[in-house]
Every structure is written in structure tokens, then in C-alpha cells.
Write an enzyme that holds these catalytic residues in place. Structure first.
Site, PDB file in Angstrom:
ATOM      1  N   PRO A 248       0.814  -1.215   0.000  1.00 34.79           N
ATOM      2  CA  PRO A 248       0.000   0.000   0.000  1.00 34.79           C
ATOM      3  C   PRO A 248       0.852   1.272   0.000  1.00 34.79           C
ATOM      4  O   PRO A 248       1.933   1.282   0.562  1.00 34.79           O
ATOM      5  CB  PRO A 248      -0.781  -0.085   1.319  1.00 34.79           C
ATOM      6  CG  PRO A 248      -0.480  -1.403   1.912  1.00 34.79           C
ATOM      7  CD  PRO A 248       0.755  -1.911   1.266  1.00 34.79           C
ATOM      8  N   GLU A 249       0.328   2.318  -0.642  1.00 33.95           N
ATOM      9  CA  GLU A 249       1.012   3.609  -0.660  1.00 33.95           C
ATOM     10  C   GLU A 249       0.246   4.603   0.221  1.00 33.95           C
ATOM     11  O   GLU A 249      -0.651   4.210   0.957  1.00 33.95           O
ATOM     12  CB  GLU A 249       1.110   4.105  -2.108  1.00 33.95           C
ATOM     13  CG  GLU A 249       1.843   3.124  -3.024  1.00 33.95           C
ATOM     14  CD  GLU A 249       1.975   3.629  -4.447  1.00 33.95           C
ATOM     15  OE1 GLU A 249       1.957   4.851  -4.661  1.00 33.95           O
ATOM     16  OE2 GLU A 249       2.097   2.793  -5.355  1.00 33.95           O
TER      17      GLU A 249
ATOM     18  N   ARG B 224       2.081 -11.769   2.706  1.00 37.26           N
ATOM     19  CA  ARG B 224       3.450 -12.164   2.352  1.00 37.26           C
ATOM     20  C   ARG B 224       4.425 -12.068   3.513  1.00 37.26           C
ATOM     21  O   ARG B 224       5.512 -12.633   3.452  1.00 37.26           O
ATOM     22  CB  ARG B 224       3.949 -11.314   1.176  1.00 37.26           C
ATOM     23  CG  ARG B 224       3.268 -11.714  -0.124  1.00 37.26           C
ATOM     24  CD  ARG B 224       3.809 -10.949  -1.303  1.00 37.26           C
ATOM     25  NE  ARG B 224       5.235 -11.156  -1.527  1.00 37.26           N
ATOM     26  CZ  ARG B 224       5.953 -10.500  -2.427  1.00 37.26           C
ATOM     27  NH1 ARG B 224       5.369  -9.574  -3.171  1.00 37.26           N
ATOM     28  NH2 ARG B 224       7.226 -10.742  -2.573  1.00 37.26           N
TER      29      ARG B 224
END
Ligand SMILES: [Zn+2]
Length: 278
Positions: A2-3, A117
């Protein structure tokens, strides 16, 4: 991913629920996958947060910062697939850390960090370490003026798109929004940052505000892998508004003459239109 827009959405999603609440217990969830990084040691991480009150929740670039009474900070960096949730997680298998709160009527009883992940990090920092972290980062992309952009980036000869991802120059932008911002600004991602003109910096500053604020309004982008979710485990909506990202070979939405191209810059995909981005 995410940014900045996704992390801002996570912050807004948990803030109203957890501000002022007391942490009863921190649970390090049983997870058989690649472990996330936790510091200090898991035992100290748990012990030090017991009975502490959440004073404030904020965003630092692409991190969530939970400020505790007594001047300590829980800093969560979602990296690729991390999420902050106040609802059931997408999968039980990838739950990482769960903060149990002192019960309050009508409010959630816990919040958690989930990471598929396992590249995310969760750290408890004291005020000095927090200050050190802040000093390593450039100004936040949302607050930068054209003059700030010029000051931070014009001394590097690297391509502007590559320089935009450098968190010590500008904090919060990642691969997806860099392509979107440069397309809206009409600046080629291949142009050397040192050769970006004054009017171009103006357009980049404007496009950054526009794109990031719009993406926050849509609660971020959930790409085809479906990983990113808001704090209630719901999709974001900005993926439907993308102009160039993952749109190779499609017509340019701005100029109608160009076709969106995909190139690779420092191992990351960049999308742009060679006709209207100079
Ligand atoms: Zn174009």
C-alpha cells in the site's frame, strides 16, 4: 502497495475506534508463514504495551503510527501486503498481531495487523527513535509545494519517476501513484529530475495533491490480486479511476493520440503516454 492513500485509509479506519482506548493484551498470532519483523523482542513488545492508552493514530509516509501514553510509538509498515483491520481478516492464516482492548460498549474489542506475504514490520519505538525515523524521511507528498519538489528532487540526475520513489526525497509515493501523478502532470517518467522545469514542478505538485486526495476519497486501490482492503475488510474504489497504471496498449485518456506504454525503470514497471508526457 500500500502507498500513501491506502495507509491514510487504514489510519482513518482504525483511528476513531481505538483512540483513547486502553490496551489489555497484545497477542502475537500463531502463523506458520514467513514471520514478520517485530521489535524489540516479542516478549518485550507484548509486555511494554500492556495497560497503555492509545493517545493518537497518525500516518508517517507509508506507515501507521500509534502513539501511546508515556511517549512510545507503535510503528507499523505494511510494505507489500500488510493491512490494519478492525473487523474479521480476509484469512485467518495470515493474522500477525492482535491488540485486545479494554471493553467499551458499542466499540470494537480489538484491532489487528494482517500480512499475507509477511514483509511488513511492527516496531515499538521510544521518542528518540521516532524522531530519528522522521528525520530519515523527506517531506510528506501531500503537503509538498512546487518549491519543495524542486528543492528535494532537482539535484538528482535520475529519471523523475525513479527519484519520486526515494523516500528520503519525498515520502509516501510508490510505484502505482508515481505513474498516475506524472501522467496527470504531463511529465515524462524518463525525464531527468534535474531537467524538470519550474512549470513542470507546479504541475507535479498539483497532480500529486489531486491524485492522492482523490485516491483517499475512494479509500485506495484494490488491484487484481485483491490484497488491499480497508479497515473493515472492504475493497477500495480507486482502481476504477486509474489513468495509466496496468493499462499498456490502451488509448491515452488525455490526448487520444497516444497509446499507454509500459517500460521498466530500476526493475519497476512504469506506465505513460509518449505523446502527452514530455
Ligand atoms: Zn497522452
Amino acid at each position: 502497495m500500500p502507498e500513501l492513500p491506502e495507509v491514510e485509509t487504514m489510519v482513518r479506519g482504525i483511528k476513531t475506534e481505538i483512540t483513547g482506548r486502553c490496551i489489555l493484551e497484545v497477542e502475537l498470532c500463531h502463523c506458520t508463514r514467513r514471520p514478520i519483523q517485530i521489535s524489540p523482542s516479542p516478549a518485550n513488545f507484548r509486555r511494554l504495551q500492556k495497560e497503555r492508552v492509545v493517545r493518537r493514530v497518525s500516518r508517517l509516509a507509508k506507515r501507521i503510527v500509534i502513539e501511546l501514553d508515556g511517549d512510545d510509538f507503535v510503528v507499523i509498515e505494511p510494505r507489500m501486503t500488510g493491512l490494519m483491520l478492525v473487523s474479521d481478516p480476509p484469512t485467518v492464516d495470515h493474522r500477525r498481531v492482535c491488540w485486545h482492548l479494554k471493553p467499551k460498549r458499542g466499540r470494537v474489542s480489538s484491532f489487528e495487523f494482517w500480512d499475507r506475504r509477511g514483509l511488513g514490520t511492527v516496531r515499538l519505538l521510544d521518542a528518540a527513535a521516532m524522531l530519528e525515523l522522521r528525520q530519515k524521511l523527506g517531506p510528506d507528498a501531500l503537503t509538498m509545494t512546487a518549491a519543495d519538489w524542486k528543492k528535494q528532487l532537482s539535484r538528482t540526475a535520475r529519471p523523475i519517476k525513479v527519484a519520486m520513489l526515494e523516500q528520503k526525497l519525498v515520502a509516501g509515493i510508490g510505484n502505482l501513484y508515481a505513474s498516475e501523478i506524472l501522467h496527470k502532470a504531463g511529465v515524462s517518467p524518463k525525464r531527468s529530475a534535474a531537467r524538470v522545469t519550474g512549470p513542470m514542478w507546479e504541475r507535479i505538485a498539483d497532480a500529486t495533491h489531486h491524485i492522492l486526495n482523490e485516491a483517499i476519497r475512494y479509500e485506495g486501490s484494490t488491484l487484481s490480486d485483491g490484497t488491499y482492503r480497508n479497515a473493515l475488510n472492504k475493497d477500495g474504489g480507486y482502481q476504477n479511476e486509474h489513468r495509466v497504471y496496468q493499462k499498456a496498449d490502451q488509448p491515452c485518456p488525455t490526448c487520444d493520440k497516444g497509446t499507454i506504454k509500459r517500460i521498466v525503470q530500476t526493475q519497476r514497471a512504469t506506465f505513460y503516454c509518449s505523446k502527452c508526457q514530455r
